[in-house]
Design a protein around this motif. Structure first.
Motif, PDB file in Angstrom:
ATOM      1  N   TRP B  32       0.844  -1.206   0.000  1.00 44.88           N
ATOM      2  CA  TRP B  32       0.000   0.000   0.000  1.00 44.88           C
ATOM      3  C   TRP B  32       0.875   1.251   0.000  1.00 44.88           C
ATOM      4  N   VAL B  33       1.908   1.234   0.854  1.00 46.08           N
ATOM      5  CA  VAL B  33       2.800   2.405   0.923  1.00 46.08           C
ATOM      6  C   VAL B  33       3.517   2.591  -0.407  1.00 46.08           C
ATOM      7  N   ASP B  34       4.005   1.482  -0.983  1.00 44.18           N
ATOM      8  CA  ASP B  34       4.748   1.568  -2.243  1.00 44.18           C
ATOM      9  C   ASP B  34       3.852   2.021  -3.403  1.00 44.18           C
ATOM     10  N   ALA B  35       2.568   1.645  -3.332  1.00 47.17           N
ATOM     11  CA  ALA B  35       1.649   2.025  -4.420  1.00 47.17           C
ATOM     12  C   ALA B  35       1.270   3.499  -4.348  1.00 47.17           C
ATOM     13  N   HIS B  36       1.282   4.060  -3.159  1.00 48.58           N
ATOM     14  CA  HIS B  36       0.769   5.429  -3.019  1.00 48.58           C
ATOM     15  C   HIS B  36       1.837   6.478  -2.722  1.00 48.58           C
ATOM     16  N   TYR B  37       2.981   6.074  -2.238  1.00 46.71           N
ATOM     17  CA  TYR B  37       4.042   7.042  -1.905  1.00 46.71           C
ATOM     18  C   TYR B  37       5.368   6.556  -2.470  1.00 46.71           C
ATOM     19  N   SER B  38       6.348   7.459  -2.516  1.00 46.42           N
ATOM     20  CA  SER B  38       7.670   7.034  -3.011  1.00 46.42           C
ATOM     21  C   SER B  38       8.655   6.809  -1.859  1.00 46.42           C
ATOM     22  N   LEU B  39       8.105   6.584  -0.651  1.00 44.68           N
ATOM     23  CA  LEU B  39       8.961   6.408   0.544  1.00 44.68           C
ATOM     24  C   LEU B  39       9.898   5.206   0.425  1.00 44.68           C
ATOM     25  N   LEU B  40       9.410   4.144  -0.233  1.00 45.03           N
ATOM     26  CA  LEU B  40      10.195   2.906  -0.285  1.00 45.03           C
ATOM     27  C   LEU B  40      11.114   2.837  -1.507  1.00 45.03           C
TER      28      LEU B  40
END
Lengths: 158, 292
Positions: B32-40
């Motif tokens: 979910w984080v990878d799909a919505h943010y570029s944090l990873l």
């Protein structure tokens, strides 16, 4: 686990990643076998007490990078795949080659379906193929398993 | 067969539901984080270094194949190829001379208009090393990555036109989504008259479709579509496709316009990564660059 077993396992995973990256001829590129999934199947079936769901985390993350997939995708699919393999292990060890192959093919289908479901839930615009990995698994599983048996018996891996 | 170790100790063989649930929750959160943010993205980039040995080894058979293909060419073939290249070089030099004059004229006109756009694009040559095996996506892997300055969102061309954009960057390789991918769209305009539209990928390498073209729009088969620079992702003025058919269905508000990509999507081995300075600057929010 002995040093020999650890190094053999690392070599095995390394080979899996090389094969995952190996470009196929353009006509066959759709049927790239899920090498790492099959290698993990062999390891879990051979030593289910060592290769548990923990394998899913490092290998899954590296597969995500390798396939430019969302981080966590392969961790999820491998976790469920390995958990199912472990849960079925007692029955599988009594199965003959044909039945075992059918179960592995069914598990690959489940693996792809879980992946699609997760992608649909998280990003809704991605899709992974279902039948191509199943066809390639059906074609190579029996040979891969035979080769693995020869290697494990020749080098007496326990 | 011995692939199933029947002697494996069964007393330790326990499926741990809490462990499985923890991994499932962790993986879904990561996705979910990878799909919505570029944090990873930086984690992905660092993990790319671990994949380097296997990627290098995996490329060896392909390299050997290409080397054999190249070294198998006869002297006669090489001489013919050389003559063709010399002739082509002359034509290109002639075109470059004309282009240089046009470029200078364009720069003068822009100065007169006080426009800030620059027309010179820095490029980096790269080659395709693998195709995405997924039949539902049109993506290729190239042999340049973050170490070479490649960034997510970077436009990619071949000798004939726009090919796509970089969608994932690893240290020494990058993934390029081609304009024919079903998830891709590019703002274009007709070179002849400036009519704007959006060219959508269809999933087929030989066909793009124009979205929402009015039945009265002045578009005819044979029109060249070039990038319009709108959307600020692609540089302006590069060939994208040639219109192959315009179908007007009675009762429908929009015409069905199909076009053939200018770039050789299924044949190009060498590509150009564009580091454009002016027109078509990729919005900074869409860019991810590895930290040096």
């Amino acid at each position: 686990m002995t040093l020999r077993a650890v190094s053999s396992t690392l070599l095995f995973f390394g080979l899996g990643f090389v094969l995952e990256h190996l470009p196929m001829p353009e006509m066959l590129s759709w049927f790239q076998p899920p090498w790492m999934l099959l290698f993990i199947t062999l390891l879990v079936l051979h030593s289910p007490h060592w290769f548990g769901v923990w394998v899913a985390l490092p290998i899954g993350l590296l597969l995500d990078v390798e396939h430019h997939q969302l981080l966590g995708y392969h961790v999820l699919t491998l976790t469920i795949y390995i958990a199912l393999l472990q849960a079925l292990w007692r029955k599988l060890k009594r199965f003959n080659d044909l039945l075992l192959s059918l179960v592995v093919i069914a598990l690959v289908v489940v693996n792809q379906l879980v992946g699609n479901l997760a992608l649909w839930a998280v990003s809704s615009d991605s899709f992974v193929p279902i039948w191509q990995p199943v066809v390639s698994t059906a074609l190579i599983w029996i040979w891969l398993r035979a080769l693995f048996s020869i290697i494990t018996s020749k080098f007496s891996f326990k | 067969m011995l692939a199933i170790n029947v002697n494996a100790p069964t007393h330790t063989l326990i499926v741990h539901p809490p462990r499985i649930i923890a991994l499932v929750v962790l993986s879904l959160s990561l996705m979910w984080v990878d799909a919505h943010y570029s944090l990873l993205q930086s984690v992905r980039y660092q993990l790319g270094y671990l994949m380097l040995p296997s990627q290098t080894l995996g490329q060896i058979p392909g390299s050997i194949g290409r080397w054999l293909e190249d070294s198998g060419a006869s002297k006669q073939q090489l001489q013919t190829q050389n003559q063709q290249l010399i002739a082509r070089n002359l034509v290109l030099e002639l075109k470059t001379q004309r282009l240089a004059a046009l470029e200078a004229e364009n720069a003068n006109l822009r100065e007169l208009l006080s426009a800030s756009e620059q027309v010179d694009d820095r490029v980096l040559v790269t080659s395709v090393i693998a195709l995405d095996p997924d039949p539902f996506s049109q993506q290729v892997l190239i042999n340049k990555g973050g170490e070479d300055g490649v960034f997510i969102g970077q436009p990619v061309l071949d000798a004939h036109g726009l090919l796509g954009q970089v969608v994932d960057v690893l240290p020494h390789s990058s993934l390029v989504m081609m304009i024919a991918d079903a998830n891709h769209a590019i703002p274009v305009q007709v070179n002849r008259n400036g009519v704007r539209s959006i060219a959508l990928g269809t999933g087929s390498l030989s066909e793009l479709e124009l979205a929402h073209v009015a039945t009265t729009a002045d578009i005819v088969p044979g029109d060249l579509l070039v990038s319009s620079g709108l959307g600020e992702r692609y540089p302006k003025g590069y060939p994208v496709a040639t219109v192959t058919s315009v179908e007007i269905i009675p009762g429908q508000s929009f015409a069905v316009v199909k076009a053939k990509p200018s770039a050789s999507l299924d044949r190009s081995r060498y590509l150009l990564l564009v580091f454009n300075q002016g027109a078509g600057r990729v919005p900074s929010k869409d860019i991810w660059r590895p930290e040096k």
